[in-house]
Design an enzyme around this catalytic site. Structure first.
Site, short mmCIF file in Angstrom:
data_model
loop_
_atom_site.label_atom_id
_atom_site.label_comp_id
_atom_site.label_asym_id
_atom_site.label_seq_id
_atom_site.Cartn_x
_atom_site.Cartn_y
_atom_site.Cartn_z
CB ALA A 64 -1.79 0.81 8.86
CG ASP A 65 -3.46 -5.34 6.05
OD1 ASP A 65 -4.29 -4.88 5.35
OD2 ASP A 65 -3.02 -6.42 6.40
CB THR A 66 -5.93 -4.12 11.02
OG1 THR A 66 -4.99 -2.96 11.37
CG2 THR A 66 -6.10 -4.68 12.43
CE LYS A 123 -3.67 -1.83 2.51
NZ LYS A 123 -4.41 -1.92 3.88
CB ALA A 164 1.97 -4.46 9.34
#
Length: 194
Positions: A42-44, A26, A79
């Site tokens: 960010a990625d969750t 991203k 992250a």
């Protein structure tokens, strides 16, 4: 900016590698279009027994996710990838929180899914909304479950020489407490994880 990428890695990855890959992909996509900018992506993901519970496709899958998470402790990984387009600095990190769900009856799951809150949420719940009623306790940063772990973000920005105005990043986090039963009619409040 919306990254505009397909969030599917080129090969199967472990849950931790998946969130790292997604955050990096991203950030790189946006940095390529916003030259010279500071990019934070960010990625969750919600993870139980090595299975990633992403955003449910529909109500049926949301109910399936909640049945699987019911009465269990799962992990929430976020992250973050920082790219400073001016200096070229790149920094990445990951935050982890343990979330324990209540035993959820079929009617509780059905009511929650019908509310619409489960859609577009990793794991099919929103702890900052009515989903808080589904959770018994959390251990770790609350803001990681909601979406942006500020202590980690502050550290990563600092690694790239980008100061964040907050003087105390710990003050940006919420600390959640759980109730422990002592005797009928009496309870003591203690910090989660203690």
């Amino acid at each position: 900016m919306t990254p505009g990428i397909a969030e599917h890695p080129p090969r199967p990855l472990s849950p931790v590698r998946l969130v790292r890959w997604a955050a990096e992909a991203k950030a790189e996509a946006v940095a390529g279009r916003a030259r010279g900018a500071v990019v934070v992506a960010a990625d969750t993901e919600v993870v139980l027994d090595g299975r990633v519970f992403g955003k449910p496709r529909d109500r049926r899958q949301a109910a399936e996710f909640l049945r699987a998470l019911s009465g269990r402790t799962h992990l929430v990984y976020t992250a973050i990838q920082v790219i400073d387009g001016r200096s070229g600095c790149r920094a990445q990190g990951i935050s982890r929180t343990y979330v324990t769900m209540r035993e959820l009856s079929a009617s509780v799951i059905s009511t929650y899914v019908r509310s619409g809150e489960a859609q577009d949420k990793a794991g099919a719940y929103a702890i900052q909304g009515e989903g808080r009623r589904l959770v018994t306790s959390i251990r770790g940063p609350y803001d990681n479950v909601v979406g942006m772990p500020m202590r980690l973000l502050t550290r990563l920005l600092g690694e790239c020489g980008i100061p964040l105005p907050a003087k105390n990043p710990d003050g940006l986090q919420h600390y959640v407490t759980t109730t422990t039963r002592l005797a009928p009619g009496r309870s003591a409040i203690r910090p989660a994880g203690h």
